[in-house]
Design a protein around this motif. Structure first.
Motif, mmCIF file in Angstrom:
data_model
loop_
_atom_site.group_PDB
_atom_site.id
_atom_site.type_symbol
_atom_site.label_atom_id
_atom_site.label_comp_id
_atom_site.label_asym_id
_atom_site.label_seq_id
_atom_site.Cartn_x
_atom_site.Cartn_y
_atom_site.Cartn_z
ATOM 1 N N ALA A 71 0.841 -1.201 0.000
ATOM 2 C CA ALA A 71 0.000 0.000 0.000
ATOM 3 C C ALA A 71 0.876 1.251 0.000
ATOM 4 O O ALA A 71 0.583 2.222 -0.716
ATOM 5 C CB ALA A 71 -0.937 -0.002 1.209
ATOM 6 N N GLY A 72 1.943 1.233 0.774
ATOM 7 C CA GLY A 72 2.864 2.371 0.799
ATOM 8 C C GLY A 72 3.536 2.573 -0.549
ATOM 9 O O GLY A 72 3.688 3.702 -1.024
ATOM 10 N N ALA A 73 3.930 1.473 -1.171
ATOM 11 C CA ALA A 73 4.561 1.562 -2.491
ATOM 12 C C ALA A 73 3.567 2.096 -3.516
ATOM 13 O O ALA A 73 3.923 2.928 -4.359
ATOM 14 C CB ALA A 73 5.076 0.193 -2.921
ATOM 15 N N ARG A 74 2.326 1.640 -3.437
ATOM 16 C CA ARG A 74 1.291 2.109 -4.361
ATOM 17 C C ARG A 74 1.091 3.619 -4.213
ATOM 18 O O ARG A 74 1.000 4.343 -5.212
ATOM 19 C CB ARG A 74 -0.022 1.371 -4.090
ATOM 20 N N GLN A 75 1.061 4.100 -2.975
ATOM 21 C CA GLN A 75 0.887 5.537 -2.754
ATOM 22 C C GLN A 75 2.055 6.333 -3.319
ATOM 23 O O GLN A 75 1.864 7.402 -3.903
ATOM 24 C CB GLN A 75 0.731 5.823 -1.260
ATOM 25 N N ARG A 76 3.259 5.800 -3.152
ATOM 26 C CA ARG A 76 4.436 6.497 -3.683
ATOM 27 C C ARG A 76 4.393 6.561 -5.204
ATOM 28 O O ARG A 76 4.723 7.589 -5.798
ATOM 29 C CB ARG A 76 5.708 5.816 -3.206
ATOM 30 N N VAL A 77 3.993 5.466 -5.843
ATOM 31 C CA VAL A 77 3.907 5.448 -7.306
ATOM 32 C C VAL A 77 2.832 6.427 -7.778
ATOM 33 O O VAL A 77 3.052 7.205 -8.713
ATOM 34 C CB VAL A 77 3.618 4.016 -7.821
ATOM 35 N N GLU A 78 1.682 6.397 -7.123
ATOM 36 C CA GLU A 78 0.602 7.308 -7.514
ATOM 37 C C GLU A 78 1.021 8.760 -7.334
ATOM 38 O O GLU A 78 0.727 9.609 -8.188
ATOM 39 C CB GLU A 78 -0.659 7.000 -6.713
ATOM 40 N N LEU A 107 3.451 9.627 -10.129
ATOM 41 C CA LEU A 107 2.734 9.797 -11.395
ATOM 42 C C LEU A 107 1.965 11.111 -11.418
ATOM 43 O O LEU A 107 1.942 11.805 -12.434
ATOM 44 C CB LEU A 107 1.789 8.625 -11.638
ATOM 45 N N ALA A 108 1.351 11.462 -10.306
ATOM 46 C CA ALA A 108 0.618 12.723 -10.237
ATOM 47 C C ALA A 108 1.577 13.895 -10.395
ATOM 48 O O ALA A 108 1.284 14.861 -11.102
ATOM 49 C CB ALA A 108 -0.134 12.831 -8.914
ATOM 50 N N HIS A 109 2.732 13.800 -9.762
ATOM 51 C CA HIS A 109 3.746 14.858 -9.877
ATOM 52 C C HIS A 109 4.245 14.954 -11.323
ATOM 53 O O HIS A 109 4.413 16.045 -11.857
ATOM 54 C CB HIS A 109 4.909 14.576 -8.922
ATOM 55 N N SER A 110 4.445 13.807 -11.938
ATOM 56 C CA SER A 110 4.892 13.768 -13.332
ATOM 57 C C SER A 110 3.840 14.391 -14.244
ATOM 58 O O SER A 110 4.160 15.150 -15.152
ATOM 59 C CB SER A 110 5.173 12.326 -13.748
ATOM 60 N N ASP A 111 2.573 14.072 -14.002
ATOM 61 C CA ASP A 111 1.484 14.652 -14.796
ATOM 62 C C ASP A 111 1.429 16.159 -14.616
ATOM 63 O O ASP A 111 1.186 16.896 -15.566
ATOM 64 C CB ASP A 111 0.142 14.040 -14.398
ATOM 65 N N ASP A 112 1.667 16.639 -13.390
ATOM 66 C CA ASP A 112 1.665 18.077 -13.129
ATOM 67 C C ASP A 112 2.778 18.764 -13.908
ATOM 68 O O ASP A 112 2.584 19.839 -14.469
ATOM 69 C CB ASP A 112 1.829 18.367 -11.637
#
Length: 91
Positions: A64-71, A74-79
């Motif tokens: 779950a922690g890894a999933r949050q970090r990836v998300e 990705l959100a930062h990359s999209d920004d």
């Protein structure tokens, strides 16, 4: 002496909380193998099953922690991509 809500109750699987993902996963695999082999008495089986549950929970926490970090990445990359597009449009 009675336990209060604020007093942590220690158990035989408390050490699992300190495990990294790989260690928890590897031990979980071993627990499953031992349970599948059988030949254990009921108390031993229950103790192993409880250990397996604690290990599985620990693995889920890491995932779950890894999933949050990836998300978040990705959100930062999209920004950043969105910011670049805006900059290009302004030129």
């Amino acid at each position: 002496m009675s336990e209060t809500k604020d007093t942590p109750v220690s158990g035989p699987n408390d050490d699992v909380a300190e495990f990294g993902y790989e260690r928890a996963r590897d031990e979980l695999v071993n627990v499953v193998k031992m349970l599948e082999q059988g030949g254990l008495d009921l108390d031993e089986s229950l103790t192993l099953w409880e250990r397996g549950e604690a290990l599985a929970r620990r693995c889920e926490e890491h995932l779950a922690g890894a999933r949050q970090r990836v998300e978040a990445a990705l959100a930062h990359s999209d920004d950043e991509v969105g910011d670049d597009e805006v900059d290009e449009d302004e030129e």
